[in-house]
Design an enzyme around this catalytic site. Structure first.
Site, PDB file in Angstrom:
ATOM      1  N   GLY A  75      63.323  18.284  72.162  1.00 46.66           N
ATOM      2  CA  GLY A  75      63.975  19.474  71.632  1.00 46.66           C
ATOM      3  C   GLY A  75      65.303  19.200  70.961  1.00 46.66           C
ATOM      4  CB  SER A  76      66.976  16.031  70.039  1.00 48.54           C
ATOM      5  OG  SER A  76      68.080  15.635  69.261  1.00 48.54           O
TER       6      SER A  76
END
Length: 173
Positions: A75-76
């Site tokens: 989810g960066s």
């Protein structure tokens, strides 16, 4: 003698505004409180992530790299921002992500993939599993004829920090 100034690739609309947050200050019981609106950089979803990327992308181009290599969690937002910066600069993007491929990618990963990023998975959910795999991914790219430019997780490097240092100068002004 002064140190040479690092190259910069303009990705963000800077400086970003500084706005008063009186209600938040009241709730927090502080004096005047201001917010630096880096959500208004205008760069992809990157917000403040555009700041270090301006210097990291310029260094990659100067080094004649053809691929940006970085990593993090699936989810960066930083990884998605690197994919956007790579596309903008005409470079490939290789992401090393912690864990296993999800059945359905979240928004940041979906954007990174839509911007052309390729992904290697570490097999371990621990984010620090990425750190060992980044140099291996860069070496594999080199051995297949690519010129990778390795960016530490989150752009955490002296060169990347220059972008945030310049934000401090914006605040001073």
């Amino acid at each position: 003698m002064t140190a040479p100034s690092p190259s910069r690739t303009r990705l963000a609309n800077l400086p970003t505004p500084l706005v008063a947050a009186p209600r938040l200050a009241q709730v927090m019981g502080t004096g005047p409180l201001y917010l630096k609106r880096d959500d208004l950089t205008g760069f992809a979803i990157g917000g403040n992530k555009a700041r270090p990327l301006e210097f990291l992308v310029a260094a990659a181009v100067t080094d004649r790299a053809d691929t940006l290599v970085t990593g993090g969690a699936p989810g960066s937002n930083f990884c998605a921002a690197v994919a956007a910066a790579a596309l903008w600069a005409g470079l490939r993007c290789e992401l090393v992500l912690a864990g296993q491929p999800p059945s359905l990618p979240g928004p940041a990963l979906a954007l990174a993939l839509s911007w052309g990023a390729t992904v290697r998975w570490t097999g371990s959910a621990e984010r620090d599993s990425v750190d060992d795999q980044l140099p291996r991914a860069a070496a594999a790219l080199s051995s297949s004829g690519h010129r990778p430019y390795l960016i530490p997780r989150g752009g955490a490097s002296g060169l990347g920090a220059i972008g945030y240092a310049l934000a401090a100068f914006e605040l001073q002004e």
